[in-house]
Design a protein around this motif. Structure first.
Motif, PDB file in Angstrom:
ATOM      1  N   GLU A  70      -2.772   2.325  10.716  1.00  0.00           N
ATOM      2  CA  GLU A  70      -1.325   2.155  10.616  1.00  0.00           C
ATOM      3  C   GLU A  70      -0.755   2.967   9.453  1.00  0.00           C
ATOM      4  N   PHE A  71      -1.520   3.129   8.401  1.00  0.00           N
ATOM      5  CA  PHE A  71      -1.061   3.981   7.298  1.00  0.00           C
ATOM      6  C   PHE A  71      -0.819   5.393   7.813  1.00  0.00           C
ATOM      7  N   ALA A  72      -1.767   5.910   8.544  1.00  0.00           N
ATOM      8  CA  ALA A  72      -1.635   7.264   9.071  1.00  0.00           C
ATOM      9  C   ALA A  72      -0.447   7.382  10.018  1.00  0.00           C
ATOM     10  N   ALA A  73      -0.252   6.379  10.837  1.00  0.00           N
ATOM     11  CA  ALA A  73       0.780   6.447  11.866  1.00  0.00           C
ATOM     12  C   ALA A  73       2.182   6.191  11.325  1.00  0.00           C
ATOM     13  N   ARG A  74       2.325   5.485  10.193  1.00  0.00           N
ATOM     14  CA  ARG A  74       3.653   5.036   9.747  1.00  0.00           C
ATOM     15  C   ARG A  74       4.113   5.586   8.405  1.00  0.00           C
ATOM     16  N   TYR A  75       3.217   6.089   7.600  1.00  0.00           N
ATOM     17  CA  TYR A  75       3.597   6.441   6.226  1.00  0.00           C
ATOM     18  C   TYR A  75       4.677   7.508   6.172  1.00  0.00           C
ATOM     19  N   VAL A  76       4.681   8.435   7.093  1.00  0.00           N
ATOM     20  CA  VAL A  76       5.658   9.513   7.059  1.00  0.00           C
ATOM     21  C   VAL A  76       7.086   8.973   7.134  1.00  0.00           C
ATOM     22  N   TYR A  77       7.292   7.875   7.831  1.00  0.00           N
ATOM     23  CA  TYR A  77       8.641   7.315   7.961  1.00  0.00           C
ATOM     24  C   TYR A  77       9.071   6.623   6.668  1.00  0.00           C
ATOM     25  N   PHE A  78       8.171   5.880   6.063  1.00  0.00           N
ATOM     26  CA  PHE A  78       8.467   5.235   4.790  1.00  0.00           C
ATOM     27  C   PHE A  78       8.748   6.296   3.724  1.00  0.00           C
ATOM     28  N   LEU A  79       7.897   7.300   3.657  1.00  0.00           N
ATOM     29  CA  LEU A  79       8.060   8.378   2.682  1.00  0.00           C
ATOM     30  C   LEU A  79       9.385   9.102   2.882  1.00  0.00           C
ATOM     31  N   SER A  80       9.746   9.352   4.123  1.00  0.00           N
ATOM     32  CA  SER A  80      11.000  10.052   4.413  1.00  0.00           C
ATOM     33  C   SER A  80      12.208   9.206   4.041  1.00  0.00           C
ATOM     34  N   GLY A  81      12.128   7.895   4.260  1.00  0.00           N
ATOM     35  CA  GLY A  81      13.217   7.033   3.831  1.00  0.00           C
ATOM     36  C   GLY A  81      13.439   7.125   2.337  1.00  0.00           C
ATOM     37  N   ILE A  92       0.840  -1.196   0.000  1.00  0.00           N
ATOM     38  CA  ILE A  92       0.000   0.000   0.000  1.00  0.00           C
ATOM     39  C   ILE A  92       0.876   1.247   0.000  1.00  0.00           C
ATOM     40  N   PHE A  93       1.933   1.232   0.789  1.00  0.00           N
ATOM     41  CA  PHE A  93       2.870   2.354   0.804  1.00  0.00           C
ATOM     42  C   PHE A  93       3.541   2.533  -0.559  1.00  0.00           C
ATOM     43  N   PHE A  94       3.940   1.421  -1.173  1.00  0.00           N
ATOM     44  CA  PHE A  94       4.604   1.502  -2.464  1.00  0.00           C
ATOM     45  C   PHE A  94       3.692   2.104  -3.533  1.00  0.00           C
ATOM     46  N   VAL A  95       2.456   1.650  -3.580  1.00  0.00           N
ATOM     47  CA  VAL A  95       1.521   2.154  -4.584  1.00  0.00           C
ATOM     48  C   VAL A  95       1.180   3.615  -4.315  1.00  0.00           C
ATOM     49  N   ALA A  96       0.926   3.953  -3.053  1.00  0.00           N
ATOM     50  CA  ALA A  96       0.584   5.333  -2.717  1.00  0.00           C
ATOM     51  C   ALA A  96       1.716   6.284  -3.098  1.00  0.00           C
ATOM     52  N   THR A  97       2.945   5.882  -2.853  1.00  0.00           N
ATOM     53  CA  THR A  97       4.084   6.761  -3.144  1.00  0.00           C
ATOM     54  C   THR A  97       4.271   6.951  -4.643  1.00  0.00           C
ATOM     55  N   LYS A  98       4.075   5.907  -5.421  1.00  0.00           N
ATOM     56  CA  LYS A  98       4.192   6.051  -6.878  1.00  0.00           C
ATOM     57  C   LYS A  98       3.083   6.949  -7.417  1.00  0.00           C
ATOM     58  N   LEU A  99       1.881   6.799  -6.901  1.00  0.00           N
ATOM     59  CA  LEU A  99       0.773   7.634  -7.355  1.00  0.00           C
ATOM     60  C   LEU A  99       0.981   9.100  -6.993  1.00  0.00           C
ATOM     61  N   LEU A 100       1.657   9.349  -5.883  1.00  0.00           N
ATOM     62  CA  LEU A 100       1.822  10.721  -5.385  1.00  0.00           C
ATOM     63  C   LEU A 100       3.188  11.323  -5.697  1.00  0.00           C
ATOM     64  N   ARG A 101       3.995  10.634  -6.500  1.00  0.00           N
ATOM     65  CA  ARG A 101       5.392  11.062  -6.656  1.00  0.00           C
ATOM     66  C   ARG A 101       5.537  12.438  -7.295  1.00  0.00           C
ATOM     67  N   LEU A 102       4.509  12.915  -7.997  1.00  0.00           N
ATOM     68  CA  LEU A 102       4.595  14.231  -8.626  1.00  0.00           C
ATOM     69  C   LEU A 102       4.107  15.352  -7.710  1.00  0.00           C
ATOM     70  N   VAL A 103       3.572  14.992  -6.572  1.00  0.00           N
ATOM     71  CA  VAL A 103       3.148  16.008  -5.605  1.00  0.00           C
ATOM     72  C   VAL A 103       4.398  16.655  -5.005  1.00  0.00           C
ATOM     73  N   PRO A 104       4.419  17.968  -4.843  1.00  0.00           N
ATOM     74  CA  PRO A 104       5.592  18.618  -4.253  1.00  0.00           C
ATOM     75  C   PRO A 104       5.988  18.000  -2.915  1.00  0.00           C
ATOM     76  N   PRO A 132       7.381  19.111  -0.077  1.00  0.00           N
ATOM     77  CA  PRO A 132       6.934  19.707   1.194  1.00  0.00           C
ATOM     78  C   PRO A 132       5.480  19.379   1.521  1.00  0.00           C
ATOM     79  N   ILE A 133       4.628  19.362   0.499  1.00  0.00           N
ATOM     80  CA  ILE A 133       3.209  19.062   0.733  1.00  0.00           C
ATOM     81  C   ILE A 133       3.043  17.612   1.178  1.00  0.00           C
ATOM     82  N   MET A 134       3.747  16.700   0.513  1.00  0.00           N
ATOM     83  CA  MET A 134       3.662  15.285   0.890  1.00  0.00           C
ATOM     84  C   MET A 134       4.133  15.070   2.322  1.00  0.00           C
ATOM     85  N   ALA A 139       1.834  13.870   5.479  1.00  0.00           N
ATOM     86  CA  ALA A 139       2.163  12.615   6.156  1.00  0.00           C
ATOM     87  C   ALA A 139       2.451  12.846   7.637  1.00  0.00           C
ATOM     88  N   ALA A 140       3.121  13.958   7.952  1.00  0.00           N
ATOM     89  CA  ALA A 140       3.419  14.270   9.349  1.00  0.00           C
ATOM     90  C   ALA A 140       2.139  14.570  10.130  1.00  0.00           C
TER      91      ALA A 140
END
Length: 352
Positions: free
Chosen positions: A168-179, A131-143, A145-147, A151-152
């Protein structure tokens, strides 16, 4: 340089997966024996950063794949984990529900069906990664700072729907995205720790003292959601990132030590440990508790943790070239694209 970087990555994954096994082992033993031991303190110390670090590391190599065509991407980032989730869901379900004495077949089947939408037991991490992988690919063109801001804010928001996926998506996605977004800076941090070990050790000591103070200090109004200072909004975000950085710095410091080869091996096979630890962990705990083999909760927790780490590795070694290799290696028939080369497979396994 390349080998050292691979070493610290495997060390970081090894630390993360061992902390996860330790948590489940210690809490299970403590509940069964009615007490606490040293590992319970380590589990409480690691709680602010254990899962954030796990997801942070998981996002580090996403930049290598995110621009691939959707078929290749879905094969490597969705079908790969979906295969292991479904396989090990069935295995766990057999032992936890279907084969349990007195189990009701309809209830057991209902649990299996529910697990397709509600992650089952310890497998929720494997469920959430695609879910994280798909969400990040779909949102990769979003600026960026906004992402990051969105997520924070999700991490700090008190989102409790009762369904593990959005919670868990809400609580953890910011760390995956930041990595994913800050991978170059993470590699620079690891290299800096290796070049300046004294400064890194001093920083790690300061971090450990701060994490201990926050993890063991009750919040101003203790509750189930905010039992300590480390769990408070914004503070949890800071401690999560600080802990992830500490794991990476510590892993880098250990990368050149031959005596830590075992940790690197655990990290290189972290998926096998994560998938397979539940059964030896439960079996070791039951054996110790039912036969009163160990009186100390701390020692029992350590033995169970060791069983949860070592037995999956042994199973992986025994099955990796035989007919049961499908337990830890996805068969070609479950791929969405042609089989990859040996070099590509090695690169993917390092990034997994």
């Amino acid at each position: 340089m390349r080998e050292a970087r691979i070493a610290w990555i495997d060390n970081a994954k090894g630390i993360s997966v061992i902390l996860v096994v330790m948590m489940h082992s210690a809490l299970g033993v403590g509940e069964a024996m009615g007490g606490e031991g040293l590992l319970h303190w380590l589990v409480a110390f690691a709680k602010p950063f254990r899962i954030p670090g796990f997801f942070f590391i998981a996002g580090l190599f996403l930049s290598r794949a995110i621009d691939q065509d959707w078929r290749s991407y879905l094969d490597k980032k969705v079908a790969h984990f979906a295969y292991f989730y479904c396989l090990w869901l069935f295995i766990q379900w057999l032992f936890k529900s279907a084969l349990r004495p007195g189990a009701d077949p309809l209830t057991a089947l209902g649990q299996l069906a529910l697990a397709l939408v509600e992650p089952f037991g310890t497998l929720w991490f494997i469920y959430l990664l695609p879910i994280f992988f798909v969400a990040t690919k779909l949102l990769r063109l979003v600026p960026t700072p906004i992402m990051l801001l969105a997520a924070a804010l999700l991490e700090m928001a008190p989102i409790e729907t009762g369904w593990a996926v959005p919670d868990e998506f809400a609580a953890r996605y910011v760390y995956f995205l930041s990595g994913y977004l800050f991978a170059p800076q993470v590699f620079a941090l690891a290299e800096s720790a290796r070049r300046h070990p004294r400064e890194a050790l001093c920083w790690l000591l300061g971090w450990a003292m701060a994490d201990t103070a926050l993890a063991f200090s009750p919040s101003p109004s203790p509750s189930a959601d905010y039992p300590n200072l480390a769990s408070l909004p914004l503070v949890s975000l800071v401690t999560g990132f600080a802990g992830a950085a500490a794991v990476i710095a510590g892993a880098a410091l250990l990368a050149d030590l031959p005596s830590m080869e075992w940790l690197r091996y655990c990290g290189a096979n972290s998926l096998a440990i994560y998938l397979g630890f539940f059964l030896p962990m439960a079996a070791a705990r039951k054996l110790i508790v039912d036969h009163d083999l160990v009186d100390s909760v701390g020692l029992a927790s350590l033995i169970v943790t060791m069983a949860g780490v070592t037995f999956p590795l042994l199973l992986h070694r025994v099955t990796e070239r035989g007919r049961f290799r499908f337990l830890f290696e996805r068969p070609r028939s479950f791929r969405l694209e042609p089989a990859e080369s040996g070099a590509a497979r090695s690169a993917r396994q390092n990034a997994a």
